[in-house]
Design a protein around this motif. Structure first.
Motif, PDB file in Angstrom:
ATOM      1  N   THR A   1       4.670 111.671 -41.828  1.00  0.00           N
ATOM      2  CA  THR A   1       4.154 110.747 -42.827  1.00  0.00           C
ATOM      3  C   THR A   1       3.728 111.582 -44.026  1.00  0.00           C
ATOM      4  O   THR A   1       3.720 112.824 -43.957  1.00  0.00           O
ATOM      5  N   ALA A   2       3.360 110.929 -45.117  1.00  0.00           N
ATOM      6  CA  ALA A   2       2.885 111.696 -46.275  1.00  0.00           C
ATOM      7  C   ALA A   2       1.705 112.575 -45.883  1.00  0.00           C
ATOM      8  O   ALA A   2       1.631 113.752 -46.258  1.00  0.00           O
ATOM      9  N   GLU A   3       0.793 112.004 -45.104  1.00  0.00           N
ATOM     10  CA  GLU A   3      -0.408 112.758 -44.714  1.00  0.00           C
ATOM     11  C   GLU A   3      -0.061 113.917 -43.781  1.00  0.00           C
ATOM     12  O   GLU A   3      -0.588 115.029 -43.929  1.00  0.00           O
ATOM     13  N   SER A   4       0.824 113.666 -42.804  1.00  0.00           N
ATOM     14  CA  SER A   4       1.132 114.735 -41.850  1.00  0.00           C
ATOM     15  C   SER A   4       2.004 115.818 -42.490  1.00  0.00           C
ATOM     16  O   SER A   4       1.885 116.998 -42.137  1.00  0.00           O
ATOM     17  N   LEU A   5       2.859 115.458 -43.456  1.00  0.00           N
ATOM     18  CA  LEU A   5       3.618 116.495 -44.144  1.00  0.00           C
ATOM     19  C   LEU A   5       2.697 117.347 -45.007  1.00  0.00           C
ATOM     20  O   LEU A   5       2.841 118.577 -45.062  1.00  0.00           O
ATOM     21  N   ALA A   6       1.724 116.725 -45.657  1.00  0.00           N
ATOM     22  CA  ALA A   6       0.736 117.505 -46.401  1.00  0.00           C
ATOM     23  C   ALA A   6      -0.023 118.441 -45.468  1.00  0.00           C
ATOM     24  O   ALA A   6      -0.299 119.599 -45.813  1.00  0.00           O
TER      25      ALA A   6
ATOM     26  N   ARG B   1       3.660 109.850 -52.152  1.00  0.00           N
ATOM     27  CA  ARG B   1       3.358 108.417 -52.242  1.00  0.00           C
ATOM     28  C   ARG B   1       4.078 107.740 -53.407  1.00  0.00           C
ATOM     29  O   ARG B   1       4.214 106.515 -53.419  1.00  0.00           O
ATOM     30  N   ALA B   2       4.573 108.523 -54.350  1.00  0.00           N
ATOM     31  CA  ALA B   2       5.313 107.962 -55.476  1.00  0.00           C
ATOM     32  C   ALA B   2       6.826 108.036 -55.270  1.00  0.00           C
ATOM     33  O   ALA B   2       7.585 107.574 -56.129  1.00  0.00           O
TER      34      ALA B   2
ATOM     35  N   THR C   1       9.427 108.453 -49.082  1.00  0.00           N
ATOM     36  CA  THR C   1       8.267 108.969 -48.354  1.00  0.00           C
ATOM     37  C   THR C   1       6.989 108.187 -48.627  1.00  0.00           C
ATOM     38  O   THR C   1       5.922 108.577 -48.156  1.00  0.00           O
ATOM     39  N   ALA C   2       7.089 107.101 -49.362  1.00  0.00           N
ATOM     40  CA  ALA C   2       5.886 106.408 -49.840  1.00  0.00           C
ATOM     41  C   ALA C   2       5.108 105.726 -48.732  1.00  0.00           C
ATOM     42  O   ALA C   2       3.869 105.686 -48.765  1.00  0.00           O
TER      43      ALA C   2
ATOM     44  N   ASP D   1      11.860 111.114 -41.943  1.00  0.00           N
ATOM     45  CA  ASP D   1      12.343 112.394 -41.433  1.00  0.00           C
ATOM     46  C   ASP D   1      12.278 113.448 -42.527  1.00  0.00           C
ATOM     47  O   ASP D   1      12.796 113.236 -43.641  1.00  0.00           O
ATOM     48  N   LEU D   2      11.653 114.584 -42.229  1.00  0.00           N
ATOM     49  CA  LEU D   2      11.735 115.761 -43.087  1.00  0.00           C
ATOM     50  C   LEU D   2      12.995 116.517 -42.690  1.00  0.00           C
ATOM     51  O   LEU D   2      13.077 117.056 -41.585  1.00  0.00           O
TER      52      LEU D   2
END
Length: 257
Positions: free
Chosen positions: A199-204, A233-234, A238-239, A244-245
């Motif tokens: 997710t955006a959070e887990s990739l960060a 998020r934009a 991925t928003a 998948d990365l």
């Protein structure tokens, strides 16, 4: 990083930065595709038992893959210099023999393993000292292999994230162009597709476990994490929710000379 810090000092600080975030590393970093490990071990054919050293094993990402492709736990030994990382590995894989040690001084007997596999770490080694040590513990005809997960920058949103980070993410990428030596006179390379569900959070959070992030001060790290989340998020791909990365896993192998 301070203005007066030399490249060598920064490299040493980055290499030593992982232990304090060992739990996050274990939780957030990707594993390796089974196919790359099978390719690494292929030159050994039907040799059994197949004794494998996971060198600079970290929290056991490569150990996990070795076990998954069928190498018995009794035939795997993990060696890792950082006590925090080693504790995470022992917690996750209590059935695997795990020792504190480093590539330049491996705590194993001569000729005691058939393969050495290094996941995401060979670039930290002093190869002038590590090559002879790795050759020492390898049995005749043994294999040395290094593996790196690299983000697939051919995908536009991944390339966009790299631009947002000013190239920081690209520091994960390794060319696999290793110096040859008397011990390892020739290397082969192969690439394998891989993905990690994020997710955006887990990739960060994953990017936050990279050494170039771990050595930042709190304010600078928070600012970079904000840029990562803002971009993800934009970006339509991925928003929201999971995605998948895309990665390319590079394998490099050599037979002991």
């Amino acid at each position: 990083m301070t203005d007066s810090e030399t490249d060598q000092e920064l490299r040493a600080r980055r290499a030593a930065s992982f232990g304090g975030e060992a739990a996050a590393y274990a939780r957030e970093r990707p594993d390796y595709p089974d196919a790359v490990v099978r390719w690494v071990l292929e030159p050994l054919g039907a040799r059994r038992p197949l004794r494998v050293l996971d060198l600079a094993a970290g929290t056991g990402k490569m150990t996990e893959t070795l076990l998954r492709v069928g190498v018995p736990a009794a035939d795997v030994v993990a060696v890792e210099p950082d006590p925090g990382m080693l504790a995470e590995l022992r917690r996750a894989f209590p059935e695997v023999r795990a020792l504190e040690g480093r590539a330049e001084e491996i705590p194993l007997a001569d000729g005691s393993v058939d393969a050495i596999v290094v996941g995401q770490a060979l670039h930290w080694f002093d190869l002038g000292r590590a090559y002879p040590e790795m050759a020492r513990v390898l049995a005749g005809g043994g294999v040395l292999a290094a593996v790196w997960n690299r983000d697939d920058a051919s995908v536009p949103w991944v390339a966009g994230l790299q631009r947002v980070l000013g190239g920081g993410l690209s520091q994960r990428s390794r060319s696999g162009e290793l110096p040859v030596s008397a011990e390892f006179p020739e290397f082969e390379r192969a690439e394998f597709p891989h993905v990690q569900r994020r997710t955006a959070e887990s990739l960060a959070a994953t990017i936050g476990t990279h050494s170039h992030m771990l050595v930042l001060g709190d304010a600078e790290r928070a600012e970079v994490e904000g840029r990562i989340l803002g971009h993800l998020r934009a970006t339509p791909e991925t928003a929201e929710g999971e995605f998948d990365l895309p990665m390319v896993t590079l394998g490099v192998r050599a037979r002991r000379g």
